[in-house]
Design a protein around this motif. Structure first.
Motif, mmCIF file in Angstrom:
data_model
loop_
_atom_site.group_PDB
_atom_site.id
_atom_site.type_symbol
_atom_site.label_atom_id
_atom_site.label_comp_id
_atom_site.label_asym_id
_atom_site.label_seq_id
_atom_site.Cartn_x
_atom_site.Cartn_y
_atom_site.Cartn_z
ATOM 1 N N ASN A 64 0.856 -1.182 0.000
ATOM 2 C CA ASN A 64 0.000 0.000 0.000
ATOM 3 C C ASN A 64 0.891 1.230 0.000
ATOM 4 O OD1 ASN A 64 -2.936 -0.729 0.295
ATOM 5 N ND2 ASN A 64 -2.040 -1.981 1.922
ATOM 6 N N THR A 65 0.532 2.213 -0.807
ATOM 7 C CA THR A 65 1.338 3.438 -0.809
ATOM 8 C C THR A 65 0.498 4.575 -0.242
ATOM 9 O OG1 THR A 65 0.653 4.116 -3.004
ATOM 10 C CG2 THR A 65 2.579 2.692 -2.859
ATOM 11 N N PHE A 66 1.172 5.470 0.460
ATOM 12 C CA PHE A 66 0.488 6.634 1.015
ATOM 13 C C PHE A 66 1.159 7.877 0.438
ATOM 14 C CE2 PHE A 66 1.440 3.452 4.289
ATOM 15 C CZ PHE A 66 0.214 2.821 4.323
ATOM 16 N N SER A 68 1.800 10.973 -2.524
ATOM 17 C CA SER A 68 2.101 10.884 -3.954
ATOM 18 C C SER A 68 3.606 10.995 -4.228
ATOM 19 C CB SER A 68 1.347 11.978 -4.702
ATOM 20 O OG SER A 68 1.649 13.218 -4.086
ATOM 21 N N VAL A 93 -4.706 1.215 -9.596
ATOM 22 C CA VAL A 93 -5.093 2.585 -9.244
ATOM 23 C C VAL A 93 -6.587 2.533 -8.969
ATOM 24 C CG1 VAL A 93 -3.320 3.795 -10.559
ATOM 25 C CG2 VAL A 93 -5.489 3.212 -11.653
ATOM 26 N N SER A 94 -7.012 3.309 -7.974
ATOM 27 C CA SER A 94 -8.437 3.242 -7.693
ATOM 28 C C SER A 94 -8.989 4.617 -7.388
ATOM 29 C CB SER A 94 -8.708 2.291 -6.537
ATOM 30 O OG SER A 94 -7.904 2.633 -5.451
ATOM 31 N N THR A 207 -0.400 7.830 -9.808
ATOM 32 C CA THR A 207 0.000 7.166 -8.571
ATOM 33 C C THR A 207 -0.669 5.807 -8.441
ATOM 34 O OG1 THR A 207 0.017 9.340 -7.604
ATOM 35 C CG2 THR A 207 0.244 7.482 -6.096
ATOM 36 N N ASN A 209 -1.865 3.070 -6.183
ATOM 37 C CA ASN A 209 -2.224 2.995 -4.769
ATOM 38 C C ASN A 209 -1.821 1.680 -4.134
ATOM 39 O OD1 ASN A 209 -4.730 4.201 -6.470
ATOM 40 N ND2 ASN A 209 -4.203 5.497 -4.704
ATOM 41 N N GLN A 210 -1.958 0.644 -4.924
ATOM 42 C CA GLN A 210 -1.749 -0.684 -4.347
ATOM 43 C C GLN A 210 -1.083 -1.584 -5.356
ATOM 44 O OE1 GLN A 210 -5.686 -1.913 -3.157
ATOM 45 N NE2 GLN A 210 -4.942 -2.287 -1.084
ATOM 46 N N TYR A 243 5.098 3.686 2.431
ATOM 47 C CA TYR A 243 4.470 2.455 1.938
ATOM 48 C C TYR A 243 4.451 1.415 3.050
ATOM 49 C CZ TYR A 243 9.322 0.902 1.548
ATOM 50 O OH TYR A 243 10.604 0.595 1.834
#
Lengths: 388, 236
Positions: A64-66, A68, A93-94, A207, A209-210, A243
């Protein structure tokens, strides 16, 4: 005097005051059955969540990324996929998008991903096809939709081959997903899946996200996780806060700790009603002792020892709470089944909870019976005989 | 005559009532032989209830000694007293004091229950006891379904069940009409002839006269063969 004789005597005196005994037991019945119902529902939902997580396979890693600042580009992801023991990688990407078809419009969860997503997340199509690598390359405006989305926009029609407006752009539906049901309050069926490249345009962000990584076998997951963490650390030095890498086991542990807390809390709340039931028993036993003062006097005059009188009243309290507990278990199981069939909730009855709540009800009987019984046994026979 | 079954010497019992000390029993001494039929007569407030409680091992003296069958009652604890009451004493009360929720048979069984007698033997002995007082066919009745005289007979059967050394009757005819009273007294006389020691406590001279020996109690003091005393007091 034997314990068997004492139980017989207690049953007799309970029978001789049916209404009062029934009302006293009601407290225990409500207490035990609410413990059983609530704990069963909590454990049922826990089992539900666990099986859903298990369905995804335990050889899954999630990055998981937090924020940008982490440029997790496709090149880097390709590097990750080359690591030992990694079978498949699926970046995601969501975002939320507005989907429109004809006059119907709705907010739907958008997922932009690649072809591997299907195997990594165990998503199958019931109709049509999933996204392919070619779709990504050519930035195809195609979409795979969840079963709820399909019924929202197309009703009973076959959506494959039809078009949807996603944030104003026309997308062709190429497949419909098999229904997954809802998990943790989120519908898994109200989704739109598009190719990663088109998805990035739609949410106006590159970016990722996951990233889901599937390992080759479950035994290697610890090793793969280490590997991935080290690879990420070398790619993004000093950014380890941006992350996180979790595996399915971590998720399971978190979920089970959450559901355990929930079970304990519900059980605890229900136990309070058991306690209240116990106070009811104590109350009735105290009334019973003063009502039967004369009887106690007579019994003592003809040779009942303190222990005999104490046992008589204590056993009466325990029989009240124990019988109440037994009826409570039956009521709890019955009501639990009723609730599960009406609200279509999963309930799981564990024998240990039943045994435990029954033993607890017996203990309540002992704890709250001791005080009145002791009071009875200490009565002075002369005064008790004179009592009218 | 052998050793007396009850030996009471210099028994004292005092109560504090509203700051005043009341001598319920004042230096009471009495000996009762085995097989005696003795009446203790006294007006209310004379201390006869206290004496009965004392003889019945429901209470313990402040000073003086009470030997029952050679045992010093003053030195026993609660549990030992309960055992003595169970084995040595049969109580017959004015109000019968039967347990209303138990049948006649179960009432008679009760002392045997506390004595730890097996269920089968208990039943046999209780039925035998009911047979003695002529109520065998009423064994399954509740006390409320019996007349006063029948209830008292059940109580007598209960008192006899444990085969006690003494029968202690406290105004046994107080709640009965004169005809039934005569029946109950007759039973007690028969029991005495069978060898039971009977202590009858009453305020009624006519009933006390049925006994072989009479003592009177007044203001906590006991007087042997209360004849003269009784003759001088118009209250009887």
């Amino acid at each position: 005097m034997g314990i068997f004789q004492s139980i017989k005597m207690a049953l007799k005196s309970i029978k001789s005051n049916k209404l009062r005994s029934a009302l006293t037991m009601l407290g225990m019945i409500i207490g035990v059955s609410s413990v059983i119902i609530l704990v069963s529902i909590a454990q049922g939902s826990a089992a539900n969540v666990t099986s859903q997580i298990n369905q995804l396979g335990t050889n899954l890693l999630t990055i998981n990324t937090f924020g940008s600042d982490l440029a997790l580009t496709e090149d880097k992801i390709k590097e990750l996929s080359k690591l030992n023991g990694v079978k498949a990688v699926s970046p995601v990407v969501s975002g939320r998008v507005n989907v429109k078809q004809g006059r119907t419009s709705s907010q739907v969860t958008l997922t932009g991903t690649n072809a591997e997503y299907s195997t990594v997340r165990d998503t199958k199509v019931s109709n049509g096809r999933f996204i392919t690598d070619l779709d990504l390359e050519y930035r195809q405006k195609i979409a795979v939709i969840g079963s709820d989305t399909a019924s929202t926009f197309f009703g009973t029609e076959n959506p494959v081959g039809q078009y949807l407006q996603i944030d104003g752009t026309s997308f062709k539906v190429v497949g419909v997903l098999v229904s997954k049901g809802s998990s943790m309050g989120q519908s898994g069926d109200n989704v739109v899946i598009v190719p990663l490249s088109t998805g990035q345009r739609l949410v106006k962000s590159t970016t990722i996200n996951q990233v889901y990584l599937q390992g080759q076998s479950e035994d290697q997951m610890d090793f793969v996780m280490n590997e991935v963490e080290m690879a990420l650390a070398s790619m993004y030095p000093n950014k380890s806060d941006s992350y996180s890498v979790t595996n399915q086991q971590d998720l399971m542990d978190t979920m089970s700790s959450v559901t355990n807390t929930m079970t304990m809390m519900l059980g605890g709340i229900a136990s309070i009603s058991l306690l209240v039931g116990g106070i009811g028993i104590m109350n009735i036993m105290l009334v019973s002792v003063s009502e039967r003062t004369k009887e106690i006097g007579i019994r003592k005059a003809i040779g009942a020892k303190r222990r005999d009188v104490l046992l008589q009243f204590l056993i009466e309290a325990v029989v009240l709470s124990g019988v109440g507990g037994l009826i409570g278990i039956l009521t709890g199981v019955g009501l639990g089944k009723l609730v599960s069939s009406i609200l279509s909730l999963t309930v799981s009855f564990t024998p240990s909870v039943m045994v435990l709540s029954f033993l607890f009800s017996l203990a309540v009987g002992v704890v709250f019976g001791v005080f009145p019984a002791n009071k009875a046994s200490k009565l002075n026979p002369i005064q008790a005989l004179r009592y009218e | 005559m052998g050793k007396p079954i009850i030996q009471i010497s210099n028994l004292m019992k005092t109560y504090r009532l509203g700051g005043e000390t009341v001598h319920a029993l004042n230096n009471v001494s009495i000996e009762i032989e085995k097989g005696e039929f003795i009446a203790i007569i006294g007006p209310s407030g004379s201390g006869k209830s206290t004496l009965m409680n004392m003889i019945g091992c429901l209470d313990q003296p402040h000073s003086g000694t009470y030997l029952l069958d050679g045992k010093d009652i003053g030195k026993l604890n609660d549990n030992q007293l309960a055992t003595i009451r169970n084995r040595k004493i049969g109580f017959i009360f004015q109000n019968f004091n039967l347990l209303t929720k138990l049948t006649a048979l179960e009432n008679v069984e009760l002392p045997l229950l506390y004595a730890g007698v097996s269920a089968k033997e208990r039943r046999e002995r209780a039925l035998e006891g009911l047979n003695k007082v002529g109520l065998k066919e009423r064994a399954g009745h509740l006390p409320t379904q019996l007349s006063g005289g029948q209830q008292q007979r059940v109580a007598i059967a209960r008192a006899l069940a444990g085969n006690p050394a003494i029968l202690l009757a406290d105004e046994p005819t107080g709640a009965l009409d004169s005809k039934t009273s005569k029946e109950i007294l007759l039973i007690m006389k028969e029991l005495n002839e069978l060898g039971h020691t009977i202590i009858l406590i009453t305020h009624d001279l006519a009933i006390a006269k049925q006994a072989n020996r009479m003592v009177s109690i007044q203001d906590g003091q006991l007087q042997e063969n209360g004849g003269e005393l009784v003759g001088n007091l118009p209250i009887y």
